[in-house]
Design a protein around this motif. Sequence first.
Motif, mmCIF file in Angstrom:
data_model
loop_
_atom_site.group_PDB
_atom_site.id
_atom_site.type_symbol
_atom_site.label_atom_id
_atom_site.label_comp_id
_atom_site.label_asym_id
_atom_site.label_seq_id
_atom_site.Cartn_x
_atom_site.Cartn_y
_atom_site.Cartn_z
ATOM 1 N N LEU A 8 71.264 46.764 8.093
ATOM 2 C CA LEU A 8 71.483 48.141 8.514
ATOM 3 C C LEU A 8 72.885 48.569 8.082
ATOM 4 C CD1 LEU A 8 70.437 50.595 10.210
ATOM 5 C CD2 LEU A 8 71.734 49.629 12.118
ATOM 6 N N GLU A 10 75.824 51.470 8.072
ATOM 7 C CA GLU A 10 76.218 52.565 8.964
ATOM 8 C C GLU A 10 77.422 53.305 8.380
ATOM 9 O OE1 GLU A 10 75.173 51.474 13.338
ATOM 10 O OE2 GLU A 10 76.255 49.774 12.495
ATOM 11 N N GLY A 30 67.010 59.003 14.336
ATOM 12 C CA GLY A 30 66.499 58.636 15.656
ATOM 13 C C GLY A 30 65.814 57.283 15.622
ATOM 14 N N GLY A 31 65.188 56.985 14.509
ATOM 15 C CA GLY A 31 64.526 55.695 14.364
ATOM 16 C C GLY A 31 63.116 55.668 14.911
ATOM 17 N N ALA A 32 62.590 56.816 15.336
ATOM 18 C CA ALA A 32 61.257 56.834 15.946
ATOM 19 C C ALA A 32 60.180 56.386 14.953
ATOM 20 C CB ALA A 32 60.945 58.237 16.468
ATOM 21 N N VAL A 34 60.577 54.529 12.246
ATOM 22 C CA VAL A 34 60.766 53.115 11.928
ATOM 23 C C VAL A 34 60.260 52.247 13.075
ATOM 24 C CG1 VAL A 34 62.474 51.327 11.445
ATOM 25 C CG2 VAL A 34 62.702 53.592 10.399
ATOM 26 N N PHE A 48 68.198 49.421 5.569
ATOM 27 C CA PHE A 48 68.176 50.733 6.225
ATOM 28 C C PHE A 48 69.589 51.286 6.269
ATOM 29 C CE2 PHE A 48 64.668 48.244 7.656
ATOM 30 C CZ PHE A 48 63.606 49.130 7.701
ATOM 31 N N ASN A 52 73.734 58.155 11.716
ATOM 32 C CA ASN A 52 74.262 58.593 12.999
ATOM 33 C C ASN A 52 75.776 58.788 13.013
ATOM 34 O OD1 ASN A 52 72.019 58.607 15.193
ATOM 35 N ND2 ASN A 52 71.563 56.844 13.904
ATOM 36 N N ARG A 53 76.490 58.115 12.129
ATOM 37 C CA ARG A 53 77.957 58.237 12.161
ATOM 38 C C ARG A 53 78.473 59.320 11.221
ATOM 39 N NH1 ARG A 53 79.867 51.855 12.479
ATOM 40 N NH2 ARG A 53 78.845 51.438 14.480
ATOM 41 N N ASN A 106 62.889 63.207 22.752
ATOM 42 C CA ASN A 106 64.265 62.825 23.049
ATOM 43 C C ASN A 106 64.826 61.827 22.053
ATOM 44 O OD1 ASN A 106 64.749 64.426 25.329
ATOM 45 N ND2 ASN A 106 63.627 62.996 26.644
ATOM 46 N N SER A 107 63.971 61.208 21.260
ATOM 47 C CA SER A 107 64.464 60.250 20.273
ATOM 48 C C SER A 107 64.122 60.664 18.841
ATOM 49 C CB SER A 107 63.906 58.842 20.556
ATOM 50 O OG SER A 107 62.498 58.870 20.641
#
Lengths: 301, 521
Positions: A8, A10, A30-32, A34, A48, A52-53, A106-107
């Motif tokens: 991962l 970032e 969000g990763g939903a 994945v 991946f 997010n950052r 929410n995700s």
Amino acid sequence: MADQTPTLHEPDDIATAVARVADGAIPVMGGAEVAKDRSSGKLRAASFVSLNRIPALDTLYANPKVGLHIGAGVRAAQLLPDIWTGKRFAAIHEAVEQLDLPHVGNSATVIGNLCAARADHDMATALMALEAVLDIQGPKGTRQIDLAVFYPASGGTTLNRGEIVTGLRCPGPGTDAGSAFKKLDRVPRGLAAARRINVAATVTYGVEREFILGATLVLGGLALPQRLRKAEKIPLGKLAAPELWDEIARHAIEEAQIPTDPVLRAQVFALIRDTLAQANARALARHDHFDDVDDLLEEQP
Amino acid sequence: MIAREFEVNGARRAVQASPMARLIDVLRGDFGLTAVRDNGVPGAGVVLVDGRPTDSALVLAAPLHNSRIETVEGLIADDPVGRMLWREIISAGVGCDHCRAGLIATATALLRITTWIDADDARAAIIGHQCRCSAYESWSAAIVAASVALREGDDAPAATWPAEDAPANLLHARLVGADYPDLPGGARVLTAADLALPAGVAAVVLTEGRAVPAGAITPALHDSDAQAEEPGLLAAPRHLQVALDLSITCMPDDEHPYARRGDAAPELDALCAALARHEGRPVRLELDMTQTLALCPPEPARHLMVDAAGVVTATPGPASIVDATIAREIAFDAWAAERGDDATALRLSMLPQHGAAVLEAVGAAASARPVDDDGRLQQASAAVLAGPIDGVSVAALAEVIIDRDTGHVGLARIALAMPKGMNRVLVTAALERGLGRALYEDPGADPTALRLPGAFALPPVDWISLPPEADLTAETAATLAEAACAAATLCAVGRAAGIRPKHVPMTNDRLLAAILDTAAN
């Protein structure tokens, strides 16, 4: 599960993220999607890149004069309390409101939902009717692409290798315009319909609020969403009437090449007709034009 | 592996996790918080992430670095809202360990925003959750009760989440199939393919070496009076639960439906033959038809036991009673319609005094009438009788509104007449299951893809209490309520649409097809 331990990345900036994606990494916010693939054992990628950052991807701004701007980091549920999204971009608001599993909002991000390119997702249908344009960043710089041409007939998306969707923009609706989104078997929720069908539409009037100036119509669910441009032209310059919605629905079914199954055709017909009627009612219900400007002066993007 | 930190139930927790680990993997595997489940049931994995309900099975852990995670273990111990919800839920006896964790998390998020809620607010909040018992009315009532207590400044004691070995239920295994890891007593799930079973048999749940209480068969009943009073009712070396396919086509129109008698389904013979092959020894079929004779079922048995001597006995299970009632009552409506008689009046004239009194208690049914100007929406109601079982009957009246353009069915009202003293939680759940059987759920279909009623499926219920029946068990009451709700709903749909329902569930596609077919002819 992937065959090897996944990595991962970032990064803090979009350029690095684009470079990683160009190397084959899958962008994750969000990763939903994945997580869903991981749960079902379909996840195969080994690399991946988390977005997010990266600053400024969480922008959500809506105003009828400026339009709707949704950044790649915006979760679907963030749209629900936004008053302008609910009032003037009702189609996407309804699509989020009708998520089968509300807590997923929410995700899951809006952009992630679009990029998943799945027929059973609702948000693409609504955003296509709102004429969304995607902001894309890639190795060759930035570009914009109409959501209506984002999904090729062969499946997937028209993203090139290394490209990331950083956000989307919908134009501000006309002064007297309304939009709507409907899907079959919405209630009771939690049920997977034997067929998921969704429709989104907009109807726009001129200043006299008598003749229809513009309309958009999108059919989704059976396959990736499809804008029905021939049917959209039928109401132009005409007065709204139930017979007009029927005529549009009949033409739309032929344009979309709906199979001959009479049950399916009847359901699509009813859904298109009802969605157009709802969008039209919202267009005619507008009466607070000055509110748009008042709020605009107070909240700049 | 990557380093991540979270605030979990108020404490800082660090973990070295796989980048692709989901939040549920970290909670269960690294932190030992096993209340959340990844069992395919929507909402079973919900926790609060920074205060928002989030399905931990559908979100990666890595992006949640430094987030505040609250699970049910912490909520019912440390959070005043969570503690109050736990008190009300336990006192109402609603839910089981499969759905409680997620539902409590979502309800906590709601009540933190406001305690001024009503039952509809509560239902709307839990709409993304699936309760296998379909006890949504009981859930919303418990959430509202908690809100009232919180408004009044009440406080509830801290609680501890039950250990992992809490009772599991077998029916749940149908939902998730062979992937489900928590079957009790070493049970395993065999599929039709494992036993080379005939077409029409979808799945078999086989439990070995452990007595299975009657209540375990139906999850809504696992805390029921029946289990408490009759532990080990179905105790046997082995217990099989069989889901058979069913279509309602066998009622001849020229025969009085209440006079029909059941015949053993051919599938049962084929099942025994397949079982004998699997067991490597002969098995013999013995059917106990005493209960089903009164119900004239097209397929009488669902629950089979194989004892040590290889004797298979079959008794009617809830599913067969429900299906039989549906078949009987639809046939009766059609029979009355062909005679040009009012079905309810005809029922009242033919039923024995006890049954007629029960049916009369739910009120008069209404024939179809348009709700809107163009007749697209049609409303109708039907009243039916379920039973008798052991001399006890239950009646239901269902009022539906159908959309003739889409086939959508909405339930406007349910009235239920039954002996008083029954467990309202169990009966309400049974009503919702009956609705699911009528409109959505096909037990004979792929057991991993059951369609279930949602939180808004059941409308307000008018409860009509009749004199108590001493011999009526909770399980029988629930089964009769489920059967009555399913049959009344289907009869009302048939009246509103002007068709005779021939298959269950009557999905919107099937209903629209029947409407189009009738219009074409």
